[in-house]
Design an enzyme around this catalytic site. Structure first.
Site, PDB file in Angstrom:
ATOM      1  N   LYS A 105     -11.512  20.125 -13.872  1.00 52.54           N
ATOM      2  CA  LYS A 105     -10.097  20.510 -13.842  1.00 52.54           C
ATOM      3  C   LYS A 105      -9.923  21.670 -14.796  1.00 52.54           C
ATOM      4  O   LYS A 105     -10.678  21.833 -15.753  1.00 52.54           O
ATOM      5  CB  LYS A 105      -9.212  19.334 -14.284  1.00 52.54           C
TER       6      LYS A 105
HETATM    7  P1  NAD Z   1       3.477  22.240  -7.056  1.00 53.43           P
HETATM    8  O1  NAD Z   1       3.533  23.068  -8.284  1.00 53.43           O
HETATM    9  O2  NAD Z   1       3.276  22.890  -5.741  1.00 53.43           O
HETATM   10  O3  NAD Z   1       4.807  21.361  -6.942  1.00 53.43           O
HETATM   11  C1  NAD Z   1       5.240  20.519  -7.972  1.00 53.43           C
HETATM   12  C2  NAD Z   1       6.600  19.965  -7.599  1.00 53.43           C
HETATM   13  O4  NAD Z   1       7.013  19.054  -8.636  1.00 53.43           O
HETATM   14  C3  NAD Z   1       7.691  21.028  -7.489  1.00 53.43           C
HETATM   15  O5  NAD Z   1       8.570  20.676  -6.427  1.00 53.43           O
HETATM   16  C4  NAD Z   1       8.428  20.896  -8.820  1.00 53.43           C
HETATM   17  O6  NAD Z   1       9.769  21.328  -8.744  1.00 53.43           O
HETATM   18  C5  NAD Z   1       8.323  19.418  -9.036  1.00 53.43           C
HETATM   19  N1  NAD Z   1       8.520  19.029 -10.425  1.00 53.43           N
HETATM   20  C6  NAD Z   1       8.057  19.642 -11.547  1.00 53.43           C
HETATM   21  N2  NAD Z   1       8.497  18.992 -12.636  1.00 53.43           N
HETATM   22  C7  NAD Z   1       9.225  17.959 -12.195  1.00 53.43           C
HETATM   23  C8  NAD Z   1       9.965  16.935 -12.823  1.00 53.43           C
HETATM   24  N3  NAD Z   1      10.026  16.846 -14.155  1.00 53.43           N
HETATM   25  N4  NAD Z   1      10.585  16.022 -12.041  1.00 53.43           N
HETATM   26  C9  NAD Z   1      10.516  16.126 -10.690  1.00 53.43           C
HETATM   27  N5  NAD Z   1       9.868  17.080 -10.037  1.00 53.43           N
HETATM   28  C10 NAD Z   1       9.235  17.973 -10.791  1.00 53.43           C
HETATM   29  O7  NAD Z   1       2.335  21.142  -7.327  1.00 53.43           O
HETATM   30  P2  NAD Z   1       1.526  20.321  -6.246  1.00 53.43           P
HETATM   31  O8  NAD Z   1       0.294  21.046  -5.916  1.00 53.43           O
HETATM   32  O9  NAD Z   1       2.468  19.852  -5.176  1.00 53.43           O
HETATM   33  O10 NAD Z   1       1.056  19.072  -7.128  1.00 53.43           O
HETATM   34  C11 NAD Z   1       1.897  17.945  -7.358  1.00 53.43           C
HETATM   35  C12 NAD Z   1       1.035  16.792  -7.846  1.00 53.43           C
HETATM   36  O11 NAD Z   1       0.054  16.484  -6.857  1.00 53.43           O
HETATM   37  C13 NAD Z   1       0.255  17.058  -9.125  1.00 53.43           C
HETATM   38  O12 NAD Z   1       0.145  15.853  -9.844  1.00 53.43           O
HETATM   39  C14 NAD Z   1      -1.098  17.474  -8.616  1.00 53.43           C
HETATM   40  O13 NAD Z   1      -2.123  17.271  -9.576  1.00 53.43           O
HETATM   41  C15 NAD Z   1      -1.232  16.540  -7.447  1.00 53.43           C
HETATM   42  N6  NAD Z   1      -2.210  16.961  -6.439  1.00 53.43           N
HETATM   43  C16 NAD Z   1      -2.116  18.168  -5.831  1.00 53.43           C
HETATM   44  C17 NAD Z   1      -3.038  18.520  -4.866  1.00 53.43           C
HETATM   45  C18 NAD Z   1      -2.940  19.814  -4.112  1.00 53.43           C
HETATM   46  O14 NAD Z   1      -3.714  19.981  -3.157  1.00 53.43           O
HETATM   47  N7  NAD Z   1      -2.042  20.705  -4.424  1.00 53.43           N
HETATM   48  C19 NAD Z   1      -4.069  17.639  -4.529  1.00 53.43           C
HETATM   49  C20 NAD Z   1      -4.139  16.395  -5.156  1.00 53.43           C
HETATM   50  C21 NAD Z   1      -3.192  16.066  -6.115  1.00 53.43           C
END
Ligand code: NAD
Length: 415
Positions: A105
């Protein structure tokens, strides 16, 4: 109450699985330590001419099963302990879905919304240059995470390629199609969440059509999840992002939300429902809760108030160990992150395979292979919950740890 620590949580989960597996103490100790940790200074010249130095990290947790794989996060709360925890969870996740990677990571302590596009590109290229000794298609393959996207992956791919002197699409995944991205990668994590939700509802005898879902986060995971769960037949009753949320017990339209988000830049203020806060979303009246934003959202402070019967962890580490215990006592089912959100890394693996072979698949093929991997992993974890009479997180960790330990023992300890 102490602040939740993702690293402490990750270690506790490992220790628990190691005890149940009667794991060799030496192997256990190896797995408790990240293989390597790099901290880098990332200086960039801001638009006002002043140089600002950001801090970045890249952590490799384990490489027993193959090269490292893991996202890069741009967020103001990025911290080394968080990156170490996320790298460890990636190791288990890759093993659970049976793809030949170890966990990594990375992250930079920055709010990307504070940067202009030029500053963002400069930050990304400098960060990529600083972690260059660690990354590469046979070493460590980064991908997008919170605050990063396919454009950022394209800049990393270009920076790496310029340094070695030829194009290396396989150095990152989650790239645009034009530079070797995979069809289906954009919505892959959400699609995996949909397959896991479908399998869970089926296993619990719940009708998809009557299932009310609340989703926290409307980013790369939460956004497509709204559409895909609606397509599965569920009623998405609540959605939120960093600015707040919206609730409608009769269901929200994914198209209406997407249009509103395109205009307003947020789901908050969507007129076809009542405004709610992020805190309220987590305890809203629904059947399935899908945290898809940050870690440590479900804690001992709100776990008693969660009304969903099933929690599907699309985000990494959204539930603290204390909240986990409360959910077990209350009989709630938590489908853990290391299983539920593995669709992203699975299609990242497909992207890497396609890049290495320079031969690209159509989207149906990607989605079908994803479905088969997710459903197989779900059944494998379910079998272990029965064998060990354990919650799904413990069973999933046991599966991941045992596969990594087996690889480690088969290879032997160097030198
Ligand atoms: P992103 O940056 O695209 O989106 C994050 C979202 O969370 C946004 O809508 C943002 O407004 C919201 N957010 C931020 N702070 C917040 C808060 N305090 N309360 C509520 N909402 C809040 O990120 P992502 O890629 O969608 O990742 C989201 C989660 O999924 C993370 O934990 C990430 O590690 C996990 N994840 C992502 C992937 C991927 O392929 N992108 C894969 C596995 C896991």
């Amino acid at each position: 109450m102490t602040e939740p620590s993702p690293w402490k949580a990750a270690l506790e989960q490992l220790d628990d699985a190691a005890e149940k597996l009667h794991l060799d103490t030496g192997v256990h100790d190896v797995l408790r330590h990240p293989k390597r940790v790099l901290t880098v200074a990332v200086p960039i010249r801001r638009e006002d001419g002043i140089t600002h130095v950001y801090t970045g990290y890249r952590v490799h947790h384990n490489t027993s099963r193959g090269p490292c794989k893991g996202g890069i996060r741009y967020h103001p709360s990025v911290a080394l302990d968080e990156v170490k925890a996320l790298a460890m969870w990636m190791t288990w996740k890759c093993a659970i879905v049976g793809i030949p990677y170890g966990g990594a990571k990375g992250g930079v302590v920055v709010d990307p919304k504070d940067l202009t596009r030029r500053e963002l590109e400069a930050l990304t290229r400098r960060y990529a240059a600083e972690i260059l000794p660690l990354i590469g298609p046979e070493r460590d393959i980064p991908a997008p995470d919170m605050g990063t996207d396919e454009q950022i992956m394209a800049w990393i791919m270009d920076t790496y390629s310029m340094n070695v002197g030829y194009s290396v699409p396989g150095v990152v995944t989650g790239k645009p199609l034009s530079v070797g991205g995979s069809r289906g990668r954009g919505a892959a994590t959400a699609r995996g969440v949909m397959y896991i939700t479908g399998a869970t509802l089926k296993h619990r005898g719940m009708a998809v059509e009557d299932t009310r879902v609340a989703i926290q986060g409307y980013g790369k995971v939460g956004g497509p999840a709204v559409r895909l769960l609606e397509q599965l037949g569920c009623i998405v009753v609540a959605v939120s992002d960093v600015n707040g949320g919206v609730y409608n017990p009769r269901g929200l339209s994914w198209k209406g939300l997407a249009d509103h988000r395109a205009d307003a830049g947020t789901v908050a203020g969507y007129p076809e429902g009542e405004p709610i806060t992020n805190e309220e979303l987590l305890t809203i009246d629904c059947d399935v809760l899908i945290p898809a934003a940050l870690e440590s959202q479900l804690t001992e402070r709100n776990a008693e108030d969660v009304r969903a019967q099933v929690i599907i962890e699309a985000a990494n580490g959204p539930t603290t160990p204390e909240a986990d215990d409360i959910f077990v006592d209350r009989g709630l089912l938590v489908v853990p992150d290391i299983l539920a959100n593995a669709g992203g890394v699975t299609v990242s693996y497909f992207e890497w395979v396609q890049d290495l072979q320079a031969y690209f698949w159509d989207e149906d093929e990607v989605n079908e292979k994803l479905r088969s991997i997710m459903e197989r992993a779900y059944v494998a974890v379910l079998d272990l919950t029965e064998e060990h009479k354990s919650p799904m997180r413990v069973a999933a960790t046991i599966l991941g740890v045992s596969r990594v330990a087996e690889a480690h023992l088969t290879r032997g300890l160097f030198p």
